[in-house]
Scaffold this motif. Structure first.
Motif, PDB file in Angstrom:
ATOM      1  N   UNK A 191       0.812  -1.207   0.000  1.00 14.22           N
ATOM      2  CA  UNK A 191       0.000   0.000   0.000  1.00 14.22           C
ATOM      3  C   UNK A 191       0.843   1.253   0.000  1.00 14.22           C
ATOM      4  N   UNK A 192       0.585   2.120   0.954  1.00 15.68           N
ATOM      5  CA  UNK A 192       1.296   3.401   1.033  1.00 15.68           C
ATOM      6  C   UNK A 192       2.715   3.246   1.557  1.00 15.68           C
ATOM      7  N   UNK A 193       3.098   2.046   1.956  1.00 11.77           N
ATOM      8  CA  UNK A 193       4.451   1.827   2.455  1.00 11.77           C
ATOM      9  C   UNK A 193       4.625   2.306   3.877  1.00 11.77           C
ATOM     10  N   UNK A 194       5.885   2.407   4.297  1.00 10.76           N
ATOM     11  CA  UNK A 194       6.209   2.797   5.666  1.00 10.76           C
ATOM     12  C   UNK A 194       7.224   3.926   5.639  1.00 10.76           C
ATOM     13  N   UNK A 195       6.825   5.075   6.166  1.00  7.17           N
ATOM     14  CA  UNK A 195       7.666   6.272   6.152  1.00  7.17           C
ATOM     15  C   UNK A 195       8.022   6.766   7.552  1.00  7.17           C
ATOM     16  N   UNK A 196       7.415   6.199   8.575  1.00  5.66           N
ATOM     17  CA  UNK A 196       7.722   6.604   9.939  1.00  5.66           C
ATOM     18  C   UNK A 196       7.523   8.088  10.155  1.00  5.66           C
ATOM     19  N   UNK A 197       8.526   8.716  10.757  1.00  3.49           N
ATOM     20  CA  UNK A 197       8.431  10.141  11.072  1.00  3.49           C
ATOM     21  C   UNK A 197       9.064  11.047  10.041  1.00  3.49           C
ATOM     22  N   UNK A 198       9.188  10.583   8.797  1.00  4.01           N
ATOM     23  CA  UNK A 198       9.890  11.364   7.773  1.00  4.01           C
ATOM     24  C   UNK A 198       9.292  12.745   7.564  1.00  4.01           C
ATOM     25  N   UNK A 199       8.010  12.915   7.865  1.00  9.77           N
ATOM     26  CA  UNK A 199       7.351  14.213   7.676  1.00  9.77           C
ATOM     27  C   UNK A 199       7.473  15.125   8.898  1.00  9.77           C
ATOM     28  N   UNK A 200       8.262  14.744   9.899  1.00 11.17           N
ATOM     29  CA  UNK A 200       8.365  15.535  11.126  1.00 11.17           C
ATOM     30  C   UNK A 200       8.935  16.919  10.859  1.00 11.17           C
ATOM     31  N   UNK A 201       8.390  17.917  11.563  1.00 12.44           N
ATOM     32  CA  UNK A 201       8.982  19.247  11.485  1.00 12.44           C
ATOM     33  C   UNK A 201      10.182  19.317  12.436  1.00 12.44           C
ATOM     34  N   UNK A 202      10.888  20.438  12.408  1.00 12.45           N
ATOM     35  CA  UNK A 202      12.121  20.562  13.186  1.00 12.45           C
ATOM     36  C   UNK A 202      11.876  20.415  14.684  1.00 12.45           C
ATOM     37  N   UNK A 203      10.716  20.843  15.149  1.00  9.49           N
ATOM     38  CA  UNK A 203      10.422  20.775  16.575  1.00  9.49           C
ATOM     39  C   UNK A 203      10.232  19.347  17.057  1.00  9.49           C
ATOM     40  N   UNK A 204       9.930  18.430  16.132  1.00  8.03           N
ATOM     41  CA  UNK A 204       9.705  17.043  16.504  1.00  8.03           C
ATOM     42  C   UNK A 204      10.805  16.132  15.976  1.00  8.03           C
ATOM     43  N   UNK A 205      11.970  16.696  15.708  1.00  7.70           N
ATOM     44  CA  UNK A 205      13.156  15.933  15.348  1.00  7.70           C
ATOM     45  C   UNK A 205      14.176  16.184  16.447  1.00  7.70           C
ATOM     46  N   UNK A 206      14.253  15.229  17.409  1.00  8.41           N
ATOM     47  CA  UNK A 206      15.011  15.481  18.630  1.00  8.41           C
ATOM     48  C   UNK A 206      16.011  14.361  18.897  1.00  8.41           C
ATOM     49  N   UNK A 207      17.079  14.706  19.593  1.00  8.70           N
ATOM     50  CA  UNK A 207      18.057  13.734  20.073  1.00  8.70           C
ATOM     51  C   UNK A 207      17.891  13.606  21.578  1.00  8.70           C
ATOM     52  N   UNK A 208      17.818  12.354  22.069  1.00  8.09           N
ATOM     53  CA  UNK A 208      17.587  12.121  23.492  1.00  8.09           C
ATOM     54  C   UNK A 208      18.723  11.285  24.065  1.00  8.09           C
ATOM     55  N   UNK A 209      19.030  11.542  25.342  1.00  7.54           N
ATOM     56  CA  UNK A 209      20.140  10.849  26.003  1.00  7.54           C
ATOM     57  C   UNK A 209      19.752  10.244  27.355  1.00  7.54           C
ATOM     58  N   UNK A 210      18.528  10.510  27.820  1.00  8.61           N
ATOM     59  CA  UNK A 210      18.066   9.984  29.098  1.00  8.61           C
ATOM     60  C   UNK A 210      16.653   9.447  28.935  1.00  8.61           C
TER      61      UNK A 210
END
Length: 403
Positions: free
Chosen positions: A16-35
């Motif tokens: 079907x539409x396939x799998x794209x995950x969070x590819x459409x995320x804006x900058x505010x929802x593209x985060x690096x986490x360490x804890x």
């Protein structure tokens, strides 16, 4: 890498539409986490807003909101004590009834406190990806429940350790210890791509746990379970290692609502020192190709491919390396299942027909299998020889090995 999507035709998750995950995320929802605290905030309770979560370093789920390490004693409540629990429910005095009473109530309350820490919900339209070659999520049970369009890549999932296993008596026997957490659980999830993930019990292997009531005191459940109508899943280039029950697809013989679902592709994965369930399948249409199996030494090994109720497995060009006492007939076990189509299997360097061997050796104790599975895989890449795939998988499968 966080914005990469599943390639067209790469397994069932490409349907079907396939799998794209969070590819459409804006900058505010593209985060690096360490804890853990940062990871929980980024997951946002399983929100469906497109998001990319990049895990850097090692995150331990058994920590409080300030990062302090939590131990089993920190979760215990209501007077729970293992010695008291064992004394209360010893089958020699308690009998075969299900545990009930103050110690079981305390165990459940203690388990709930740990679950609130380690069970982490992943929502729709999410990509979780490890940064670099050493990203680890330790002690957590990642749960993709009733979510769609999820990608998890380049991440080591280690030691989903249950502090409070439950004793479950069996009819006609002693019983077994039941632990609560899978490293990764896809429950009712659709369009999920798992890629270059390593999953294991590293840190607390179950074979080092004591024996209580004549049974190994298991602290871990599955490495990756796909259940409750989950569908359209691709698992690629991942490594499952040093574990008992690795992968369950379909969770019950009577869950007939799973019919037409549980469509899963497994390719270029390494199953290393896995005792059983690599995978065990109920109901699903599973394409299993170009995987490598390294069977453990010792006498614990049970089987690799489990053919259960209404499963329809197509296995192509998979490689098995075993110690001398393991026969090719041991690789497949059937319960209520009848369908397995296999081609190109290699066993210790030699071509074998798993279907013919299973039927010849097990016809007296298990049902004969048929190659008529009723479907033909079309969503897949090139299928290499088992020998070539085994070499490629040894070099490339697992976290930290993306090309």
């Amino acid at each position: 890498m966080g914005r990469e999507v599943l390639a067209p035709r790469d397994g069932w998750a490409a349907e079907g539409a396939g799998t794209t995950g969070g590819a459409a995320a804006d900058a505010a929802h593209d985060v690096t986490v360490r804890t853990r605290a940062e990871l929980v905030r980024a997951l946002d309770g399983g929100s469906a807003t497109p998001r990319i979560i990049r895990i850097a370093g090692t995150i331990d789920a058994n920590t409080d909101d300030h990062g302090r390490r939590l131990h089993c004693a920190d979760y215990a409540t209501g007077g729970y004590d293992l010695a008291a629990y064992l004394a209360a429910y010893d089958p020699r005095t308690w009998g075969g009834a299900k545990p009930a009473g103050p110690q079981e109530d305390a165990r459940k309350a203690s388990a709930a406190r740990q679950a609130a820490r380690v069970e982490l919900a992943v929502g729709s339209n999410t990509t979780i990806v490890g940064v670099g070659a050493d990203a680890v999520l330790k002690g957590a049970s990642l749960q993709v429940k009733d979510a769609d369009n999820v990608i998890i890549r380049n991440l080591e999932l280690r030691d989903a350790y249950d502090c409070f296993p439950a004793w479950q008596p069996n009819t006609g026997g002693l019983g077994d210890w039941k632990s609560a957490y899978d490293n990764l659980w896809l429950r009712g999830a659709t369009h999920v791509w798992i890629d270059h993930v390593t999953a294991s019990d590293k840190g607390h292997p179950d074979d080092r746990e004591p024996t209580h009531f004549g049974r190994n005191y298991l602290r871990h459940d599955g490495l990756l379970d796909i259940t409750n109508g989950a569908d359209l899943i691709t698992v690629s280039w991942s490594r499952f290692t040093d574990h008992d029950k690795a992968m369950l697809i379909g969770n019950g013989d009577n869950v007939t609502t799973d019919r037409g679902k549980l469509r899963v592709t497994l390719h270029h994965n390494r199953f290393e020192s896995i005792v059983q369930r690599a995978p065990r399948v109920r109901f699903g249409q599973v394409h299993l190709y170009n995987n490598r199996y390294d069977i453990p030494e010792g006498d614990q090994y049970r089987y690799s491919l489990g053919v259960s109720t209404e499963s329809r497995i197509v296995a192509e060009n998979n490689s098995f390396t075993t110690p001398g006492h393991i026969e090719a007939a041991d690789l497949v076990k059937s319960w209520n299942g009848t369908a397995l189509q296999q081609t190109g299997t290699e066993f210790n360097g030699f071509p074998v027909d798993l279907l013919a061997i299973h039927n010849a050796y097990n016809s007296g104790s298990e049902r004969d299998l048929t190659p008529d599975v009723g479907w033909t895989p079309t969503l897949h890449g090139r299928v290499d020889t088992a020998r070539q795939a085994a070499q490629d998988v040894a070099r490339g499968a697992g976290a930290g090995r993306l090309p």
